[in-house]
Design a protein around this motif. Structure first.
Motif, PDB file in Angstrom:
ATOM      1  N   VAL A 198       0.848  -1.205   0.000  1.00 47.15           N
ATOM      2  CA  VAL A 198       0.000   0.000   0.000  1.00 47.15           C
ATOM      3  C   VAL A 198       0.880   1.251   0.000  1.00 47.15           C
ATOM      4  CG1 VAL A 198      -1.754   1.280   1.290  1.00 47.15           C
ATOM      5  CG2 VAL A 198      -1.925  -1.207   1.098  1.00 47.15           C
ATOM      6  N   ASP A 199       1.967   1.221   0.764  1.00 47.48           N
ATOM      7  CA  ASP A 199       2.891   2.355   0.771  1.00 47.48           C
ATOM      8  C   ASP A 199       3.547   2.542  -0.593  1.00 47.48           C
ATOM      9  OD1 ASP A 199       2.319   2.882   3.434  1.00 47.48           O
ATOM     10  OD2 ASP A 199       4.036   1.724   4.189  1.00 47.48           O
ATOM     11  N   GLN A 200       3.866   1.431  -1.251  1.00 49.83           N
ATOM     12  CA  GLN A 200       4.433   1.514  -2.602  1.00 49.83           C
ATOM     13  C   GLN A 200       3.429   2.144  -3.565  1.00 49.83           C
ATOM     14  OE1 GLN A 200       5.763  -2.299  -4.012  1.00 49.83           O
ATOM     15  NE2 GLN A 200       7.039  -2.658  -2.208  1.00 49.83           N
ATOM     16  N   ALA A 219      -8.224   2.718  -3.899  1.00 51.00           N
ATOM     17  CA  ALA A 219      -9.636   2.797  -3.494  1.00 51.00           C
ATOM     18  C   ALA A 219     -10.186   1.409  -3.192  1.00 51.00           C
ATOM     19  CB  ALA A 219     -10.460   3.472  -4.585  1.00 51.00           C
ATOM     20  N   ALA A 220      -9.805   0.425  -3.998  1.00 45.15           N
ATOM     21  CA  ALA A 220     -10.273  -0.945  -3.771  1.00 45.15           C
ATOM     22  C   ALA A 220      -9.729  -1.483  -2.445  1.00 45.15           C
ATOM     23  CB  ALA A 220      -9.848  -1.849  -4.919  1.00 45.15           C
ATOM     24  N   VAL A 221      -8.461  -1.214  -2.172  1.00 46.23           N
ATOM     25  CA  VAL A 221      -7.849  -1.647  -0.912  1.00 46.23           C
ATOM     26  C   VAL A 221      -8.531  -0.949   0.257  1.00 46.23           C
ATOM     27  CG1 VAL A 221      -5.729  -1.535   0.465  1.00 46.23           C
ATOM     28  CG2 VAL A 221      -5.626  -2.277  -1.921  1.00 46.23           C
ATOM     29  N   LYS A 222      -8.729   0.356   0.133  1.00 49.15           N
ATOM     30  CA  LYS A 222      -9.355   1.135   1.201  1.00 49.15           C
ATOM     31  C   LYS A 222     -10.782   0.662   1.467  1.00 49.15           C
ATOM     32  CE  LYS A 222      -9.141   4.554   4.081  1.00 49.15           C
ATOM     33  NZ  LYS A 222      -8.270   4.474   5.244  1.00 49.15           N
ATOM     34  N   GLU A 260     -10.100  -3.656   9.208  1.00 50.60           N
ATOM     35  CA  GLU A 260      -8.747  -4.157   9.443  1.00 50.60           C
ATOM     36  C   GLU A 260      -7.826  -3.555   8.392  1.00 50.60           C
ATOM     37  OE1 GLU A 260      -8.819  -8.368   9.027  1.00 50.60           O
ATOM     38  OE2 GLU A 260     -10.065  -8.691  10.783  1.00 50.60           O
ATOM     39  N   THR A 261      -6.559  -3.439   8.736  1.00 43.50           N
ATOM     40  CA  THR A 261      -5.563  -3.025   7.763  1.00 43.50           C
ATOM     41  C   THR A 261      -5.134  -4.262   6.987  1.00 43.50           C
ATOM     42  OG1 THR A 261      -4.809  -1.290   9.251  1.00 43.50           O
ATOM     43  CG2 THR A 261      -3.313  -1.926   7.479  1.00 43.50           C
ATOM     44  N   LEU A 262      -5.115  -4.153   5.668  1.00 42.30           N
ATOM     45  CA  LEU A 262      -4.770  -5.312   4.846  1.00 42.30           C
ATOM     46  C   LEU A 262      -3.280  -5.611   4.904  1.00 42.30           C
ATOM     47  CD1 LEU A 262      -6.850  -4.837   1.570  1.00 42.30           C
ATOM     48  CD2 LEU A 262      -7.424  -6.132   3.601  1.00 42.30           C
ATOM     49  N   THR A 263      -2.964  -6.896   4.900  1.00 40.12           N
ATOM     50  CA  THR A 263      -1.569  -7.320   4.800  1.00 40.12           C
ATOM     51  C   THR A 263      -1.161  -7.243   3.329  1.00 40.12           C
ATOM     52  OG1 THR A 263      -2.146  -9.634   4.435  1.00 40.12           O
ATOM     53  CG2 THR A 263      -1.868  -8.924   6.734  1.00 40.12           C
ATOM     54  N   ASP A 264       0.120  -7.422   3.070  1.00 41.45           N
ATOM     55  CA  ASP A 264       0.581  -7.408   1.686  1.00 41.45           C
ATOM     56  C   ASP A 264      -0.068  -8.524   0.874  1.00 41.45           C
ATOM     57  OD1 ASP A 264       2.109  -5.155   1.907  1.00 41.45           O
ATOM     58  OD2 ASP A 264       4.036  -6.193   1.934  1.00 41.45           O
ATOM     59  N   ASP A 265      -0.224  -9.710   1.475  1.00 41.45           N
ATOM     60  CA  ASP A 265      -0.851 -10.826   0.759  1.00 41.45           C
ATOM     61  C   ASP A 265      -2.292 -10.498   0.392  1.00 41.45           C
ATOM     62  OD1 ASP A 265       1.428 -12.349   0.814  1.00 41.45           O
ATOM     63  OD2 ASP A 265       0.814 -13.547   2.554  1.00 41.45           O
ATOM     64  N   ALA A 271      -3.513  -7.468  -0.023  1.00 38.71           N
ATOM     65  CA  ALA A 271      -3.460  -6.419  -1.042  1.00 38.71           C
ATOM     66  C   ALA A 271      -3.113  -7.019  -2.406  1.00 38.71           C
ATOM     67  CB  ALA A 271      -2.448  -5.350  -0.657  1.00 38.71           C
ATOM     68  N   ILE A 272      -2.229  -8.005  -2.420  1.00 34.14           N
ATOM     69  CA  ILE A 272      -1.885  -8.692  -3.664  1.00 34.14           C
ATOM     70  C   ILE A 272      -3.119  -9.388  -4.222  1.00 34.14           C
ATOM     71  CG2 ILE A 272      -0.607 -10.677  -4.605  1.00 34.14           C
ATOM     72  CD1 ILE A 272       1.756  -9.777  -2.833  1.00 34.14           C
ATOM     73  N   ALA A 273      -3.918  -9.989  -3.349  1.00 29.69           N
ATOM     74  CA  ALA A 273      -5.150 -10.643  -3.794  1.00 29.69           C
ATOM     75  C   ALA A 273      -6.091  -9.633  -4.440  1.00 29.69           C
ATOM     76  CB  ALA A 273      -5.826 -11.345  -2.624  1.00 29.69           C
ATOM     77  N   VAL A 274      -6.176  -8.435  -3.879  1.00 30.66           N
ATOM     78  CA  VAL A 274      -7.031  -7.384  -4.446  1.00 30.66           C
ATOM     79  C   VAL A 274      -6.524  -6.994  -5.835  1.00 30.66           C
ATOM     80  CG1 VAL A 274      -7.765  -4.969  -4.196  1.00 30.66           C
ATOM     81  CG2 VAL A 274      -7.765  -6.486  -2.209  1.00 30.66           C
ATOM     82  N   LEU A 275      -5.217  -6.789  -5.966  1.00 33.13           N
ATOM     83  CA  LEU A 275      -4.648  -6.404  -7.254  1.00 33.13           C
ATOM     84  C   LEU A 275      -4.797  -7.523  -8.279  1.00 33.13           C
ATOM     85  CD1 LEU A 275      -1.401  -4.485  -6.214  1.00 33.13           C
ATOM     86  CD2 LEU A 275      -3.641  -3.570  -6.796  1.00 33.13           C
ATOM     87  N   THR A 276      -4.633  -8.762  -7.837  1.00 34.90           N
ATOM     88  CA  THR A 276      -4.803  -9.906  -8.735  1.00 34.90           C
ATOM     89  C   THR A 276      -6.233  -9.955  -9.270  1.00 34.90           C
ATOM     90  OG1 THR A 276      -3.119 -11.140  -7.520  1.00 34.90           O
ATOM     91  CG2 THR A 276      -4.611 -12.416  -8.895  1.00 34.90           C
ATOM     92  N   LYS A 277      -7.180  -9.698  -8.385  1.00 36.04           N
ATOM     93  CA  LYS A 277      -8.589  -9.687  -8.797  1.00 36.04           C
ATOM     94  C   LYS A 277      -8.837  -8.573  -9.813  1.00 36.04           C
ATOM     95  CE  LYS A 277     -13.257  -9.367  -6.939  1.00 36.04           C
ATOM     96  NZ  LYS A 277     -14.075  -9.178  -5.741  1.00 36.04           N
TER      97      LYS A 277
END
Length: 147
Positions: free
Chosen positions: A4-6, A31-34, A42-47, A49-55
């Motif tokens: 998310v920071d990246q 926006a999707a992560v938020k 909850e704050t999303l972990t990197d995994d 967040a990766i799932a969100v981007l993959t989707k």
């Protein structure tokens, strides 16, 4: 630095460089992560967040297929550009050989011998290949090996 920071850092860079497509795509991803963070509180972990981007990438690939079938190549091109931006933040994709090795190892680990065991194998593989391979393609490989 978390994913998310990246994304936030790259968003600022895209603003400075006035790259509209990149900026819009990164904003959509944030926006999707938020939205998920707000929904789950909850704050999303990197995994996660990766799932969100993959989707998001999968949705865009589906859109490209539909736009191409409808003869809307300009819209398909926009979706393809968004995929390129999103893939920068995803882990390096696995090669076919690496996928085959992981599938074989999971089948052996789960002592899978029939299609009834496919769910177990998929469950064991999912965390290992998250964001690095298409689960539908992996499912096809598992099906072929468990016949």
């Amino acid at each position: 630095m978390s994913l998310v920071d990246q994304l936030k850092s790259q968003m600022k860079d895209a603003m400075r460089a006035k790259e509209k497509v990149r900026l819009g795509t990164i904003r959509m991803a944030l926006a999707a992560v938020k939205q998920i963070e707000v929904d789950t509180r909850e704050t999303l972990t990197d995994d996660q967040a990766i799932a969100v981007l993959t989707k998001m990438v999968k949705q865009r690939r589906d859109s490209i297929t539909q736009y191409s079938a409808a003869g809307r190549d300009e819209l398909a091109a926009i979706e393809a550009e968004e995929i390129k931006v999103l893939e920068v933040f995803l882990p390096q994709p696995l090669t076919e050989e690496e996928i085959a090795v992981l599938v074989d190892a999971s089948i052996e680990e789960m002592s899978a011998s029939s299609m009834a065991d496919m769910g177990k194998v998929m469950g064991a593989l999912k965390p290992k290949v998250l964001g690095r391979a298409d689960m539908a393609a992996i499912g096809a490989i598992i099906r072929a090996k468990l016949k």
